[in-house]
Design a protein around this motif. Structure first.
Motif, PDB file in Angstrom:
ATOM      1  N   PHE A  96       0.879  -1.173   0.000  1.00  0.00           N
ATOM      2  CA  PHE A  96       0.000   0.000   0.000  1.00  0.00           C
ATOM      3  C   PHE A  96       0.914   1.219   0.000  1.00  0.00           C
ATOM      4  O   PHE A  96       1.770   1.364   0.874  1.00  0.00           O
ATOM      5  CB  PHE A  96      -0.879  -0.028   1.259  1.00  0.00           C
ATOM      6  N   ALA A 289      -8.828   2.179   1.315  1.00  0.00           N
ATOM      7  CA  ALA A 289      -7.969   1.031   1.647  1.00  0.00           C
ATOM      8  C   ALA A 289      -8.812  -0.241   1.704  1.00  0.00           C
ATOM      9  O   ALA A 289      -8.397  -1.298   1.227  1.00  0.00           O
ATOM     10  CB  ALA A 289      -7.259   1.272   2.979  1.00  0.00           C
ATOM     11  N   ASP A 294      -4.539   0.577  -4.139  1.00  0.00           N
ATOM     12  CA  ASP A 294      -3.109   0.267  -3.989  1.00  0.00           C
ATOM     13  C   ASP A 294      -2.386   1.349  -3.208  1.00  0.00           C
ATOM     14  O   ASP A 294      -1.173   1.232  -2.993  1.00  0.00           O
ATOM     15  CB  ASP A 294      -2.455   0.141  -5.372  1.00  0.00           C
ATOM     16  N   ALA A 331      -5.641  -1.285   5.415  1.00  0.00           N
ATOM     17  CA  ALA A 331      -4.954  -1.948   4.290  1.00  0.00           C
ATOM     18  C   ALA A 331      -4.569  -3.374   4.679  1.00  0.00           C
ATOM     19  O   ALA A 331      -4.620  -4.290   3.854  1.00  0.00           O
ATOM     20  CB  ALA A 331      -3.733  -1.149   3.869  1.00  0.00           C
ATOM     21  N   ARG A 336      -2.342  -6.162   2.886  1.00  0.00           N
ATOM     22  CA  ARG A 336      -1.343  -5.231   2.337  1.00  0.00           C
ATOM     23  C   ARG A 336      -0.594  -4.532   3.474  1.00  0.00           C
ATOM     24  O   ARG A 336      -1.179  -4.231   4.510  1.00  0.00           O
ATOM     25  CB  ARG A 336      -2.021  -4.134   1.513  1.00  0.00           C
TER      26      ARG A 336
END
Ligand code: PEP
Ligand code: MN
Length: 339
Positions: A96, A289, A294, A331, A336
């Motif tokens: 992230f 998120a 991303d 995230a 992530r």
């Protein structure tokens, strides 16, 4: 797919088939109860150029394939694109990217102070405008090349790669000399000459969605950059114009999962310009998120009340560590980590 009118006769169907044959596409006639459809399988551009809509008996031409190519996940089956920007992995589904910094470089002290604050809080990259697109020509337009030099100093001090906007082709060399990522602003998403220049700069490009642009248009704009040879394009949803005026723009969170399906390019979200109000930035960022963005690009200032540009939406640098922690937690729900 060419859909014929209900009353179209055999001769009209044959005329369309003959015309299609000159392009070399495979032609399949599908008679139906009311109308006949003709499938043209092959080069869609060649078919579009034939002007079949004007032929006798033709009701409409319906494109089946997508209008974007290089940005499309249909053509590139390798999964989501992932690239390395000065040691940071962008895209690919495991990281992230948290880009943070002032809307505009106002002074050396202001920029270095914000850069240090966001770096300490774990940001991945530093943002900062040098050449600003302003709605009024009388508003502060940024410090220009001096701002680029300040951003380069901030990178030297913090190690954070720098993201800054390319507003005009004549600044391409200066931006190339100092930036790690070249931003194309929302107002320039359909400035096709500038997109081609950005694609030639030789740096990754962060392409913001236009204020009133569809996602198809965004991906075709990305094609303009990709066709110049750069493979590193990051898309950014930053809010669009709708009938709603309570927020500055309407953040289209649905765009994130849609883009995930239709493009291999990384997609980040700008909650600051969408919200126009710092109280909304945290919830929108966490939402972004959670739907699989991303990364984020977010505005931060050490004294937002005194900011020369976009102060009301800027997070205070003293609140940024909490913001970053909460975003990282969201995230991580999708596997992530901020990198
Ligand atoms: C910016 O990021 O500073 C900016 C001007 O954003 P946008 O082009 O999305 O309005
Ligand atoms: Mn701004």
């Amino acid at each position: 797919m060419i859909v014929m009118e209900p009353g179209a006769g055999q001769a009209e169907v044959e005329a369309v088939c003959e015309r299609l044959a000159v392009t070399g596409v495979h032609v399949a006639v599908m008679p139906g109860e009311l109308t006949t459809a003709i499938g043209a399988i092959g080069d869609p551009e060649g078919v579009a150029e034939l002007g079949l809509e004007g032929m006798a008996g033709v009701d409409r031409v319906v494109p089946i394939s997508r209008p974007y190519k290089l940005a499309s996940s249909e053509l590139f089956h390798h999964g989501p694109s992932r690239f390395d920007i000065a040691g940071r992995t962008v895209g690919g589904g495991e990281t992230f990217t948290l880009i943070a910094g002032p809307c505009t470089v106002e002074s050396r002290e202001q920029t270095l102070e914000v850069a240090r604050a966001v770096h300490e809080a774990g940001a991945s990259m530093l943002r900062g405008g040098a050449f600003k697109p302003r709605t009024s020509p009388f508003a502060f337009k940024g410090l220009g090349v001096k701002a680029l030099e300040i951003l380069a100093e901030a990178r030297a001090q913090t190690g954070l790669p720098v993201v800054t906007e390319l507003l005009d082709a004549q600044h391409a060399d200066a931006v190339h000399a100092h930036a790690d990522v070249v931003q194309i602003g929302a107002r320039n998403m359909q400035n096709y000459a500038l997109l081609e220049v950005a694609g030639k700069v030789g740096k990754p490009v962060l392409l913001k969605r236009g204020l009133s642009s569809s996602l198809d248009e965004l991906l075709m704009a990305a094609d303009y950059i990709l066709k110049e040879g750069t493979e590193e394009v990051i898309l950014c949803e930053r809010g669009i114009r709708t009938f709603e005026t309570a927020t500055r723009f309407t953040l289209d969170l649905g765009a994130i999962p849609w883009l995930r399906l239709h493009t291999h390019l990384p997609v980040i979200v700008d909650p600051s310009h969408a919200a126009g109000d710092r109280r909304l930035v945290g919830p929108l960022a966490r939402g972004a998120a959670a739907v699989g963005a991303d990364g984020l690009i977010v505005e931060v200032h050490q004294n937002p009340e005194a900011a020369l540009c976009d102060g009301p939406q800027a997070l205070s640098s003293s609140h940024f560590p909490d913001f970053a922690r909460e975003v990282a937690a969201h995230a991580s729900l999708l596997g992530r980590r901020v990198a």
